[in-house]
Write a protein that holds these residues in place. Sequence first.
Motif, PDB file in Angstrom:
ATOM      1  N   MET A 183       0.814  -1.204   0.000  1.00  0.00           N
ATOM      2  CA  MET A 183       0.000   0.000   0.000  1.00  0.00           C
ATOM      3  C   MET A 183       0.848   1.255   0.000  1.00  0.00           C
ATOM      4  O   MET A 183       0.410   2.303  -0.464  1.00  0.00           O
ATOM      5  N   ASN A 184       2.077   1.169   0.523  1.00  0.00           N
ATOM      6  CA  ASN A 184       2.932   2.348   0.563  1.00  0.00           C
ATOM      7  C   ASN A 184       3.673   2.600  -0.744  1.00  0.00           C
ATOM      8  O   ASN A 184       4.315   3.620  -0.918  1.00  0.00           O
ATOM      9  N   VAL A 185       3.619   1.646  -1.677  1.00  0.00           N
ATOM     10  CA  VAL A 185       4.284   1.830  -2.961  1.00  0.00           C
ATOM     11  C   VAL A 185       3.431   2.747  -3.829  1.00  0.00           C
ATOM     12  O   VAL A 185       2.227   2.570  -3.947  1.00  0.00           O
ATOM     13  N   ASP A 186       4.064   3.729  -4.446  1.00  0.00           N
ATOM     14  CA  ASP A 186       3.361   4.674  -5.311  1.00  0.00           C
ATOM     15  C   ASP A 186       3.306   4.108  -6.730  1.00  0.00           C
ATOM     16  O   ASP A 186       4.307   4.088  -7.442  1.00  0.00           O
ATOM     17  N   ILE A 187       2.132   3.626  -7.156  1.00  0.00           N
ATOM     18  CA  ILE A 187       2.036   3.002  -8.473  1.00  0.00           C
ATOM     19  C   ILE A 187       2.112   4.046  -9.578  1.00  0.00           C
ATOM     20  O   ILE A 187       2.225   3.701 -10.745  1.00  0.00           O
ATOM     21  N   ASP A 188       2.052   5.335  -9.231  1.00  0.00           N
ATOM     22  CA  ASP A 188       2.186   6.389 -10.225  1.00  0.00           C
ATOM     23  C   ASP A 188       3.637   6.826 -10.393  1.00  0.00           C
ATOM     24  O   ASP A 188       3.923   7.779 -11.100  1.00  0.00           O
ATOM     25  N   ASP A 189       4.562   6.145  -9.728  1.00  0.00           N
ATOM     26  CA  ASP A 189       5.959   6.563  -9.715  1.00  0.00           C
ATOM     27  C   ASP A 189       6.488   6.743 -11.137  1.00  0.00           C
ATOM     28  O   ASP A 189       6.469   5.820 -11.956  1.00  0.00           O
ATOM     29  N   LEU A 190       6.974   7.932 -11.435  1.00  0.00           N
ATOM     30  CA  LEU A 190       7.388   8.252 -12.794  1.00  0.00           C
ATOM     31  C   LEU A 190       8.602   7.441 -13.230  1.00  0.00           C
ATOM     32  O   LEU A 190       8.722   7.070 -14.400  1.00  0.00           O
ATOM     33  N   THR A 191       9.501   7.152 -12.308  1.00  0.00           N
ATOM     34  CA  THR A 191      10.681   6.364 -12.656  1.00  0.00           C
ATOM     35  C   THR A 191      10.278   4.969 -13.126  1.00  0.00           C
ATOM     36  O   THR A 191      10.814   4.441 -14.111  1.00  0.00           O
ATOM     37  N   LYS A 198       3.590  -4.070 -16.001  1.00  0.00           N
ATOM     38  CA  LYS A 198       3.324  -4.307 -14.582  1.00  0.00           C
ATOM     39  C   LYS A 198       3.549  -3.012 -13.825  1.00  0.00           C
ATOM     40  O   LYS A 198       4.550  -2.325 -14.048  1.00  0.00           O
ATOM     41  N   ASP A 199       2.616  -2.696 -12.948  1.00  0.00           N
ATOM     42  CA  ASP A 199       2.832  -1.514 -12.126  1.00  0.00           C
ATOM     43  C   ASP A 199       3.788  -1.866 -10.995  1.00  0.00           C
ATOM     44  O   ASP A 199       4.294  -2.998 -10.916  1.00  0.00           O
ATOM     45  N   ALA A 200       4.062  -0.915 -10.130  1.00  0.00           N
ATOM     46  CA  ALA A 200       5.097  -1.103  -9.111  1.00  0.00           C
ATOM     47  C   ALA A 200       4.733  -2.139  -8.063  1.00  0.00           C
ATOM     48  O   ALA A 200       5.610  -2.585  -7.314  1.00  0.00           O
ATOM     49  N   VAL A 201       3.453  -2.533  -8.007  1.00  0.00           N
ATOM     50  CA  VAL A 201       3.064  -3.580  -7.065  1.00  0.00           C
ATOM     51  C   VAL A 201       2.884  -4.915  -7.773  1.00  0.00           C
ATOM     52  O   VAL A 201       2.427  -5.891  -7.178  1.00  0.00           O
ATOM     53  N   GLY A 202       3.247  -4.977  -9.071  1.00  0.00           N
ATOM     54  CA  GLY A 202       3.225  -6.237  -9.806  1.00  0.00           C
ATOM     55  C   GLY A 202       1.930  -6.557 -10.518  1.00  0.00           C
ATOM     56  O   GLY A 202       1.802  -7.638 -11.111  1.00  0.00           O
ATOM     57  N   SER A 227      10.716   3.475 -17.042  1.00  0.00           N
ATOM     58  CA  SER A 227      11.427   2.240 -17.385  1.00  0.00           C
ATOM     59  C   SER A 227      10.538   1.293 -18.181  1.00  0.00           C
ATOM     60  O   SER A 227      10.999   0.621 -19.105  1.00  0.00           O
ATOM     61  N   GLN A 228       9.261   1.240 -17.838  1.00  0.00           N
ATOM     62  CA  GLN A 228       8.331   0.398 -18.591  1.00  0.00           C
ATOM     63  C   GLN A 228       8.163   0.903 -20.024  1.00  0.00           C
ATOM     64  O   GLN A 228       8.095   0.117 -20.976  1.00  0.00           O
ATOM     65  N   LEU A 229       8.118   2.201 -20.161  1.00  0.00           N
ATOM     66  CA  LEU A 229       7.995   2.804 -21.491  1.00  0.00           C
ATOM     67  C   LEU A 229       9.210   2.459 -22.346  1.00  0.00           C
ATOM     68  O   LEU A 229       9.083   2.092 -23.518  1.00  0.00           O
TER      69      LEU A 229
END
Length: 357
Positions: free
Chosen positions: A6-14, A98-102, A18-20
């Motif tokens: 829950m503390n992971v920011d799935i909007d994280d630009l970094t 995949k977002d930052a929470v997988g 990298s996914q892009l």
Amino acid sequence: MRGTVMNVDIDDLTHWRSQLAAHWDFAADEPLVRLDGEYDLNFAVGDCAVLKVMRPGCDRSFIRMQIEALAHCAANLDVAWLPTVRMTPDGEVIATLKDAVGTERLAWVMSRCQGRALGTAPHVPLSTIQAVGKAHGQLSAALASFSHPALYREIKWDLTQPLWARRYLELVAADERRGQLAGILGTFERDVAPALSALPVHAIHNDLNDFNILLGDGAFALDEVTGIIDFGDMIAGPRICDVAIAAAYLVLNQPQPIDALCAYVTAFCSTQSLDTEELDLLWPLLLTRLAFSVLNAASVAKAKPDDPYVMISQAPIERFLAKLLAFDPDVVRGCIRQAAGHTAVDHHDAATAWIAR
């Protein structure tokens, strides 16, 4: 583990940068800027592209509908204001990220139309409204021959089904305003809904608000439409609903809203004609769109009082609704008919001939 996720920011630009880079041929340090969106994540990729990361569980056919609609319009229109879809190096138009929470999320990239949103212009002259009307008429004509199964879906912004908004009338504190909104919905149910059900349907943009229309950035470029964006609310519906949605936002804050409305109708009809049965529904549909926009915002504001996206256009609507309701609907209907090239009233020719005799 739950707290960590829950503390992971799935909007994280970094992360999304990298996914892009991993799925499209962009540099790993490409600048990203978060854009507004009600459901999905949208990122400006420099000045050239937009990365759209869909909500978890998004149906692939929903994205295909938008991509195919853009391709269909591009094939039928010689215009520069439509975004184009960018393929991956493997020739795909949709990638699974995949977002930052997988969580897996479908994503796609389109070109970024340049210009500024009509909603940010301090003054919108009639010439701008005419330019928008002509572009919208061209788009509507092109979409009329587009078909896709995903167009036939339930969506809260379907202007043929606005009565869901009645449940939120109690959230409007002012008695006069609440009565106005209830009256608009009552008119829709009594007079508009039966007439709408008799009209043919086809693909419509369904959300041509003043932030989905881009204009030229120069001092003399307000009359140039440089982008029509956000096809995510597309459905199959009567074309007059699409006309009413665009018109609702074009008349906001206009000192002479009926003049603005008529300028838009004339320009739209320069590309395709509207008959009187459709035109007579335009004014009540315009009011209906504004009414349930206000009521939707009231419901979301209660649930998310700090969410700026849904409130962005509500202040001018709140101020303007009473002014619009002061106009005689019969007079407005006649003005709209004339703007579209029809006589203002039924049996006009017979009546004038009788008067002449």
